[in-house]
Design an enzyme around this catalytic site. Structure first.
Site, PDB file in Angstrom:
ATOM      1  N   GLN A  96       1.121  -1.372   0.099  1.00 39.65           N
ATOM      2  CA  GLN A  96       0.054  -0.211   0.092  1.00 39.65           C
ATOM      3  C   GLN A  96       0.878   1.287   0.140  1.00 39.65           C
ATOM      4  O   GLN A  96       1.830   1.779   0.743  1.00 39.65           O
ATOM      5  CB  GLN A  96      -0.959  -0.115   1.391  1.00 39.65           C
ATOM      6  CG  GLN A  96      -1.896   1.045   1.000  1.00 39.65           C
ATOM      7  CD  GLN A  96      -2.537   1.617   1.909  1.00 39.65           C
ATOM      8  OE1 GLN A  96      -2.270   1.701   3.392  1.00 39.65           O
ATOM      9  NE2 GLN A  96      -3.831   1.301   2.662  1.00 39.65           N
ATOM     10  N   CYS A  99      -6.853   7.066   5.232  1.00 41.07           N
ATOM     11  CA  CYS A  99      -5.863   7.677   6.154  1.00 41.07           C
ATOM     12  C   CYS A  99      -6.599   8.780   6.360  1.00 41.07           C
ATOM     13  O   CYS A  99      -5.799   9.990   6.701  1.00 41.07           O
ATOM     14  CB  CYS A  99      -4.230   7.421   6.541  1.00 41.07           C
ATOM     15  SG  CYS A  99      -3.765   8.257   7.677  1.00 41.07           S
ATOM     16  N   ARG A 133      -7.791  -4.140  13.901  1.00 37.10           N
ATOM     17  CA  ARG A 133      -7.901  -3.868  15.024  1.00 37.10           C
ATOM     18  C   ARG A 133      -7.936  -5.491  15.649  1.00 37.10           C
ATOM     19  O   ARG A 133      -6.756  -6.056  16.542  1.00 37.10           O
ATOM     20  CB  ARG A 133      -8.508  -2.881  15.925  1.00 37.10           C
ATOM     21  CG  ARG A 133      -7.899  -1.556  15.693  1.00 37.10           C
ATOM     22  CD  ARG A 133      -9.116  -0.224  15.911  1.00 37.10           C
ATOM     23  NE  ARG A 133      -9.800  -0.879  14.923  1.00 37.10           N
ATOM     24  CZ  ARG A 133     -11.213   0.296  16.007  1.00 37.10           C
ATOM     25  NH1 ARG A 133     -11.557   0.892  15.905  1.00 37.10           N
ATOM     26  NH2 ARG A 133     -12.489  -0.294  15.133  1.00 37.10           N
TER      27      ARG A 133
HETATM   28  C1  LIG Z   1      -2.744   1.355  14.272  1.00 42.74           C
HETATM   29  C2  LIG Z   1      -3.280   1.490  13.216  1.00 42.74           C
HETATM   30  C3  LIG Z   1      -2.116   1.672  11.863  1.00 42.74           C
HETATM   31  C4  LIG Z   1      -3.520   1.914  10.832  1.00 42.74           C
HETATM   32  N1  LIG Z   1      -2.540   1.823   9.265  1.00 42.74           N
HETATM   33  C5  LIG Z   1      -3.148   2.203   8.515  1.00 42.74           C
HETATM   34  C6  LIG Z   1      -2.536   2.024   7.445  1.00 42.74           C
HETATM   35  O1  LIG Z   1      -1.377   2.400   6.978  1.00 42.74           O
HETATM   36  N2  LIG Z   1      -3.002   2.451   5.744  1.00 42.74           N
HETATM   37  C7  LIG Z   1      -4.755   2.113   5.437  1.00 42.74           C
HETATM   38  O2  LIG Z   1      -5.672   1.904   5.111  1.00 42.74           O
HETATM   39  N3  LIG Z   1      -5.273   2.390   6.725  1.00 42.74           N
HETATM   40  C8  LIG Z   1      -4.796   2.388   8.436  1.00 42.74           C
HETATM   41  N4  LIG Z   1      -5.010   1.858   9.175  1.00 42.74           N
HETATM   42  C9  LIG Z   1      -6.922   1.443   8.552  1.00 42.74           C
HETATM   43  C10 LIG Z   1      -7.007   0.158   9.494  1.00 42.74           C
HETATM   44  O3  LIG Z   1      -6.545  -0.335   8.254  1.00 42.74           O
HETATM   45  C11 LIG Z   1      -8.476   0.051   9.396  1.00 42.74           C
HETATM   46  O4  LIG Z   1      -9.081   0.630   8.333  1.00 42.74           O
HETATM   47  C12 LIG Z   1      -9.214   0.537  10.826  1.00 42.74           C
HETATM   48  O5  LIG Z   1      -8.756  -0.113  12.037  1.00 42.74           O
HETATM   49  C13 LIG Z   1     -10.805   0.013  10.414  1.00 42.74           C
HETATM   50  O6  LIG Z   1     -10.557  -1.866  10.101  1.00 42.74           O
HETATM   51  P1  LIG Z   1     -10.872  -2.061  12.041  1.00 42.74           P
HETATM   52  O7  LIG Z   1     -11.619  -1.779  12.978  1.00 42.74           O
HETATM   53  O8  LIG Z   1     -11.003  -4.171  11.291  1.00 42.74           O
HETATM   54  O9  LIG Z   1      -9.589  -1.945  13.215  1.00 42.74           O
HETATM   55  C14 LIG Z   1      -4.791   1.154  10.551  1.00 42.74           C
HETATM   56  C15 LIG Z   1      -4.996   1.353  11.903  1.00 42.74           C
HETATM   57  C16 LIG Z   1      -4.756   1.093  12.613  1.00 42.74           C
HETATM   58  C17 LIG Z   1      -5.474   1.006  13.415  1.00 42.74           C
END
Ligand SMILES: Cc1cc2nc3c(=O)[nH]c(=O)nc-3n(C[C@H](O)[C@H](O)[C@H](O)COP(=O)(O)O)c2cc1C
Length: 347
Positions: free
Chosen positions: A70, A100, A225
């Site tokens: 990515q 982001c 997460r």
């Molecule tokens: C610590 C952390 C780092 C993340 N880094 C990225 C990233 O580098 N690129 C991205 O597209 N989303 C990033 N996200 C978002 C996640 O990919 C995801 O879309 C978001 O956490 C919602 O999904 P979940 O509820 O399963 O955590 C990040 C989320 C967290 C918590």
């Protein structure tokens, strides 16, 4: 779900996460059944300038396949240059970050900020698609804020630009991680989409993954997460999706074993000093809810030697055997649902 040559039935995917989905964590999740894994996002500007730390993030191993790299950036030129560099590392596909929400990314016009510039989003997508010969996908949120949800306008633009699949997090940029992801927008996107939709946001258990497929009709689901400290979620979700039968929750032995596996992979790829340092933030999630855990955790975050760390974890496992005999351990899902992790607040 098809993306280029990839064809996977109802994939359960590891979401890209900065400082989390490094080589070690990706490989751990693969071992536990993740169908597709993503690198952390990588700055296009840093790649074009040859920044060593960012170039290192492009490294992967065959065992991770299929995987996506990515990238994020705020200009067509830097994104095209970065895409060409990333392609040399032979990902199965390339993913563009349009989601982001943080100041350091969205504040500079990249990531979710592009939700306010659909034209530029389409230009970046089209230029990147043209610049590489591998499939290009995108990941985004439903809009900038609740008053300007525009995912249904964005989607056809991305499709016309040649984007081959869209991972959609059911929150706006302004929501950051607050409230609950609104899966109904994912459903609405899926109903109108010509490309596969990968549903993301608030999958904390295998049951949530099943519900996400049912409620959105999505082609794949993506877990962020919910996988931290819990790589088991992939095999659990897949089994439940494919057979309707739940897998038992991992017991303390399996959770401590996963922490050991993670530590070894971390040291293998980052060396002892950084591998050990970066593991420190993970112990609390692997051990969450176990008895007398703070003493073990305190030792774990002070120790610098990886072999000594394994000894500490094994000794704690032995200690837990005793607690189990005394009936003090209740292996269950409770420990998984703590949403307040420090890791989450950083992003
Ligand atoms: C610590 C952390 C780092 C993340 N880094 C990225 C990233 O580098 N690129 C991205 O597209 N989303 C990033 N996200 C978002 C996640 O990919 C995801 O879309 C978001 O956490 C919602 O999904 P979940 O509820 O399963 O955590 C990040 C989320 C967290 C918590």
């Amino acid at each position: 779900m098809k993306i280029g040559a990839l064809d996977i039935d109802r994939p359960v995917m590891l979401a890209p996460m900065e400082d989390v989905t490094d080589r070690a964590f990706r490989q751990l999740c693969k071992r536990h059944g993740a169908d597709v894994v993503y690198t952390e996002f990588i700055s296009a500007e840093a790649l074009r300038r040859g920044v060593e730390k960012s170039l290192r993030k492009l490294k992967t191993d065959a065992i991770e396949r299929p995987f996506a790299i990515q990238i994020f950036g705020n200009s067509v030129e830097s994104m095209v240059e970065a895409a060409v560099i990333a392609e040399e590392y032979r990902p199965d596909y390339l993913d563009i970050n349009f989601g982001c929400p943080t100041k350091k990314v969205a504040g500079k016009g990249a990531g979710a900020a592009l939700l306010r510039e659909p034209e530029k989003m389409a230009q970046i997508s089209e230029a990147v698609v043209k610049a590489v010969s591998i499939p290009v996908t995108a990941k985004t949120r439903i809009g900038w804020d609740l008053e300007s949800i525009n995912i249904l306008d964005i989607l056809p633009r991305l499709e016309d630009a040649g984007i081959q699949a869209l991972a959609l997090h059911g929150r706006t940029r302004s929501q950051m991680y607050k409230g609950r992801a609104d899966w109904s927008w994912i459903r609405a996107a899926k109903e109108q989409a010509r490309i596969p939709i990968i549903a993301n946001g608030d999958i904390w258990s295998a049951e949530d993954a099943v519900a996400m497929f049912a409620e959105t009709g999505a082609d794949g689901v993506m877990i962020g997460r919910g996988s931290i400290g819990n790589p088991f979620i992939f095999e659990q979700a897949k089994q439940l999706i494919q057979t309707g039968k739940p897998m038992p929750m991992p017991d303390f032995r399996q959770r401590i074993e996963a922490a050991i596996e993670h530590l070894k992979l971390s040291v293998q790829f980052k060396g002892e000093k950084y591998g050990v340092l970066e593991m420190r933030r993970h112990y609390s999630t692997y051990l969450k809810g176990l008895p007398m855990v703070s003493r073990a955790r305190n030792k774990l975050v002070r120790e610098d030697g990886w072999e000594q760390l394994i000894d500490i974890l094994l000794a704690y496992r032995q200690e837990c055997e005793g607690y189990a005999l005394e009936g003090k351990i209740h292996d269950g899902a409770e420990y998984l649902n703590d949403h307040s992790d420090k890791l989450i607040l950083n992003y």
